[in-house]
Motif scaffolding. Structure first.
Motif, PDB file in Angstrom:
ATOM      1  N   ARG A  78       0.843  -1.210   0.000  1.00 19.36           N
ATOM      2  CA  ARG A  78       0.000   0.000   0.000  1.00 19.36           C
ATOM      3  C   ARG A  78       0.876   1.258   0.000  1.00 19.36           C
ATOM      4  NH1 ARG A  78      -5.031   0.777   0.498  1.00 19.36           N
ATOM      5  NH2 ARG A  78      -5.455  -1.328   1.251  1.00 19.36           N
ATOM      6  N   ARG A  79       1.936   1.237   0.800  1.00 19.30           N
ATOM      7  CA  ARG A  79       2.853   2.382   0.863  1.00 19.30           C
ATOM      8  C   ARG A  79       3.520   2.612  -0.505  1.00 19.30           C
ATOM      9  NH1 ARG A  79       4.860   0.730   5.381  1.00 19.30           N
ATOM     10  NH2 ARG A  79       6.690  -0.222   4.472  1.00 19.30           N
ATOM     11  N   GLN A  80       3.925   1.517  -1.157  1.00 19.83           N
ATOM     12  CA  GLN A  80       4.544   1.625  -2.478  1.00 19.83           C
ATOM     13  C   GLN A  80       3.530   2.165  -3.491  1.00 19.83           C
ATOM     14  OE1 GLN A  80       6.514  -1.931  -3.788  1.00 19.83           O
ATOM     15  NE2 GLN A  80       7.258  -1.000  -5.666  1.00 19.83           N
ATOM     16  N   ALA A  81       2.297   1.688  -3.429  1.00 23.52           N
ATOM     17  CA  ALA A  81       1.251   2.176  -4.327  1.00 23.52           C
ATOM     18  C   ALA A  81       1.022   3.675  -4.125  1.00 23.52           C
ATOM     19  CB  ALA A  81      -0.041   1.402  -4.107  1.00 23.52           C
ATOM     20  N   LEU A  82       1.007   4.130  -2.897  1.00 24.10           N
ATOM     21  CA  LEU A  82       0.818   5.561  -2.611  1.00 24.10           C
ATOM     22  C   LEU A  82       1.948   6.393  -3.198  1.00 24.10           C
ATOM     23  CD1 LEU A  82      -0.531   5.417   1.058  1.00 24.10           C
ATOM     24  CD2 LEU A  82      -1.783   6.119  -0.997  1.00 24.10           C
ATOM     25  N   ARG A  83       3.176   5.909  -3.047  1.00 23.76           N
ATOM     26  CA  ARG A  83       4.323   6.644  -3.598  1.00 23.76           C
ATOM     27  C   ARG A  83       4.228   6.727  -5.121  1.00 23.76           C
ATOM     28  NH1 ARG A  83      10.012   6.461  -1.315  1.00 23.76           N
ATOM     29  NH2 ARG A  83       9.681   7.310   0.749  1.00 23.76           N
ATOM     30  N   LEU A  84       3.853   5.612  -5.747  1.00 21.32           N
ATOM     31  CA  LEU A  84       3.737   5.616  -7.205  1.00 21.32           C
ATOM     32  C   LEU A  84       2.594   6.504  -7.674  1.00 21.32           C
ATOM     33  CD1 LEU A  84       4.540   1.879  -7.922  1.00 21.32           C
ATOM     34  CD2 LEU A  84       5.938   3.874  -8.541  1.00 21.32           C
ATOM     35  N   ARG A  85       1.486   6.471  -6.979  1.00 21.76           N
ATOM     36  CA  ARG A  85       0.361   7.353  -7.345  1.00 21.76           C
ATOM     37  C   ARG A  85       0.765   8.815  -7.227  1.00 21.76           C
ATOM     38  NH1 ARG A  85      -4.013   3.618  -4.246  1.00 21.76           N
ATOM     39  NH2 ARG A  85      -4.647   2.365  -6.056  1.00 21.76           N
ATOM     40  N   ALA A  86       1.594   9.128  -6.228  1.00 25.76           N
ATOM     41  CA  ALA A  86       2.071  10.506  -6.057  1.00 25.76           C
ATOM     42  C   ALA A  86       2.927  10.945  -7.244  1.00 25.76           C
ATOM     43  CB  ALA A  86       2.862  10.633  -4.756  1.00 25.76           C
ATOM     44  N   GLU A  87       3.513   9.977  -7.963  1.00 22.32           N
ATOM     45  CA  GLU A  87       4.295  10.274  -9.164  1.00 22.32           C
ATOM     46  C   GLU A  87       3.427  10.279 -10.417  1.00 22.32           C
ATOM     47  OE1 GLU A  87       7.841   7.985  -9.775  1.00 22.32           O
ATOM     48  OE2 GLU A  87       8.407   8.060  -7.659  1.00 22.32           O
ATOM     49  N   GLY A  88       2.137  10.009 -10.253  1.00 23.26           N
ATOM     50  CA  GLY A  88       1.227  10.008 -11.386  1.00 23.26           C
ATOM     51  C   GLY A  88       1.030   8.649 -12.043  1.00 23.26           C
ATOM     52  N   VAL A  89       1.593   7.595 -11.457  1.00 27.01           N
ATOM     53  CA  VAL A  89       1.440   6.256 -12.016  1.00 27.01           C
ATOM     54  C   VAL A  89       0.040   5.748 -11.675  1.00 27.01           C
ATOM     55  CG1 VAL A  89       2.279   3.864 -11.910  1.00 27.01           C
ATOM     56  CG2 VAL A  89       3.911   5.771 -11.804  1.00 27.01           C
ATOM     57  N   GLN A  90      -0.630   5.189 -12.671  1.00 24.89           N
ATOM     58  CA  GLN A  90      -1.973   4.642 -12.453  1.00 24.89           C
ATOM     59  C   GLN A  90      -1.851   3.259 -11.809  1.00 24.89           C
ATOM     60  OE1 GLN A  90      -4.403   4.501 -15.928  1.00 24.89           O
ATOM     61  NE2 GLN A  90      -6.095   3.534 -14.866  1.00 24.89           N
ATOM     62  N   VAL A  91      -2.302   3.174 -10.571  1.00 21.29           N
ATOM     63  CA  VAL A  91      -2.266   1.917  -9.814  1.00 21.29           C
ATOM     64  C   VAL A  91      -3.700   1.512  -9.528  1.00 21.29           C
ATOM     65  CG1 VAL A  91      -1.457   0.777  -7.708  1.00 21.29           C
ATOM     66  CG2 VAL A  91      -0.093   2.614  -8.713  1.00 21.29           C
ATOM     67  N   THR A  92      -4.067   0.304  -9.910  1.00 24.75           N
ATOM     68  CA  THR A  92      -5.410  -0.196  -9.617  1.00 24.75           C
ATOM     69  C   THR A  92      -5.319  -1.219  -8.500  1.00 24.75           C
ATOM     70  OG1 THR A  92      -5.231  -1.895 -11.323  1.00 24.75           O
ATOM     71  CG2 THR A  92      -6.254   0.172 -11.964  1.00 24.75           C
ATOM     72  N   GLU A  93      -6.436  -1.408  -7.823  1.00 19.76           N
ATOM     73  CA  GLU A  93      -6.490  -2.377  -6.733  1.00 19.76           C
ATOM     74  C   GLU A  93      -7.573  -3.393  -7.061  1.00 19.76           C
ATOM     75  OE1 GLU A  93      -6.749  -2.504  -1.860  1.00 19.76           O
ATOM     76  OE2 GLU A  93      -6.947  -0.601  -2.904  1.00 19.76           O
ATOM     77  N   ALA A  94      -7.196  -4.674  -7.000  1.00 20.40           N
ATOM     78  CA  ALA A  94      -8.148  -5.745  -7.273  1.00 20.40           C
ATOM     79  C   ALA A  94      -7.800  -6.944  -6.402  1.00 20.40           C
ATOM     80  CB  ALA A  94      -8.110  -6.137  -8.741  1.00 20.40           C
ATOM     81  N   ASN A  95      -8.794  -7.457  -5.718  1.00 23.29           N
ATOM     82  CA  ASN A  95      -8.606  -8.635  -4.862  1.00 23.29           C
ATOM     83  C   ASN A  95      -7.464  -8.463  -3.865  1.00 23.29           C
ATOM     84  OD1 ASN A  95     -10.682  -9.988  -6.278  1.00 23.29           O
ATOM     85  ND2 ASN A  95      -9.215 -10.601  -7.846  1.00 23.29           N
ATOM     86  N   GLY A  96      -7.328  -7.262  -3.326  1.00 18.18           N
ATOM     87  CA  GLY A  96      -6.303  -7.005  -2.324  1.00 18.18           C
ATOM     88  C   GLY A  96      -4.904  -6.814  -2.885  1.00 18.18           C
ATOM     89  N   GLU A  97      -4.768  -6.770  -4.221  1.00 20.23           N
ATOM     90  CA  GLU A  97      -3.463  -6.556  -4.838  1.00 20.23           C
ATOM     91  C   GLU A  97      -3.449  -5.221  -5.567  1.00 20.23           C
ATOM     92  OE1 GLU A  97      -1.456 -10.749  -5.898  1.00 20.23           O
ATOM     93  OE2 GLU A  97      -2.941 -10.060  -7.355  1.00 20.23           O
ATOM     94  N   PHE A  98      -2.278  -4.622  -5.611  1.00 15.93           N
ATOM     95  CA  PHE A  98      -2.087  -3.380  -6.343  1.00 15.93           C
ATOM     96  C   PHE A  98      -1.405  -3.707  -7.661  1.00 15.93           C
ATOM     97  CE2 PHE A  98      -2.257  -2.259  -1.890  1.00 15.93           C
ATOM     98  CZ  PHE A  98      -3.159  -1.210  -1.904  1.00 15.93           C
ATOM     99  N   LEU A  99      -1.986  -3.218  -8.755  1.00 28.85           N
ATOM    100  CA  LEU A  99      -1.517  -3.582 -10.096  1.00 28.85           C
ATOM    101  C   LEU A  99      -1.185  -2.357 -10.933  1.00 28.85           C
ATOM    102  CD1 LEU A  99      -4.529  -5.953 -10.687  1.00 28.85           C
ATOM    103  CD2 LEU A  99      -2.216  -6.731 -10.221  1.00 28.85           C
TER     104      LEU A  99
END
Length: 119
Positions: A78-99
Motif C-alpha cells: 500500500r505504501r509503495q502504491a501511494l508513492r507511485l500514485r504521487a508520481e502520477g502512475v496509475q495503480v489499480t487495486e483488485a482482490n487485495g493486490e495493487f496492479l
C-alpha cells in the motif's frame, strides 16, 4: 552487485516503473531478479550509506506481472502504491493486490541504461 542495482534503479524516470528482472538484465545479471528484490528490501535509511531510501527510488520496481509485491510488512504494498500514485502512475487495486499495467505509458524497459547510452 547491490551498488549496481541501486545505480540502475536511480535511472528509472519519475512516473515510470520497471521489473526486478529488467533491472537484473540491465546490469547483466539475467537470473538475479530475486536478488534485485533483496537488495531493494535491505536498502539503508538515509545517513548510513551512500545509497538509501531517499536517493534510490525503490518504489519504481515491481514484479513482472505488474503486481506490487507484498512484503513482510502488510502495509508495504500500500505504501509503495501511494508513492507511485504521487508520481502520477496509475495503480489499480483488485482482490487485495495493487496492479500497474506494464504495457502502458508507465512501463520503462530500455535495452540499455541511459548512462550507458551517453557513454
Amino acid at each position: 552487485f547491490t551498488e549496481r542495482v541501486y545505480m540502475a534503479v536511480q535511472e528509472i524516470p519519475y512516473g515510470k516503473v520497471t521489473t526486478y528482472g529488467h533491472i537484473a538484465r540491465l546490469i547483466c545479471e539475467r537470473k538475479q531478479s530475486e536478488q534485485v528484490g533483496q537488495a531493494l528490501k535491505y536498502l539503508p535509511v538515509p545517513g548510513i550509506a551512500e545509497f538509501h531510501h531517499d536517493n534510490v527510488p525503490w518504489q519504481r520496481v515491481i514484479s513482472s506481472t505488474g503486481v506490487i509485491p507484498r512484503r513482510d510488512d502488510p502495509s508495504g504494498a500500500r505504501r509503495q502504491a501511494l508513492r507511485l500514485r504521487a508520481e502520477g502512475v496509475q495503480v489499480t487495486e483488485a482482490n487485495g493486490e495493487f496492479l500497474i499495467e506494464l504495457n502502458s505509458d508507465f512501463g520503462w524497459f530500455p535495452a540499455r541504461l541511459p548512462s550507458e547510452e551517453a557513454g
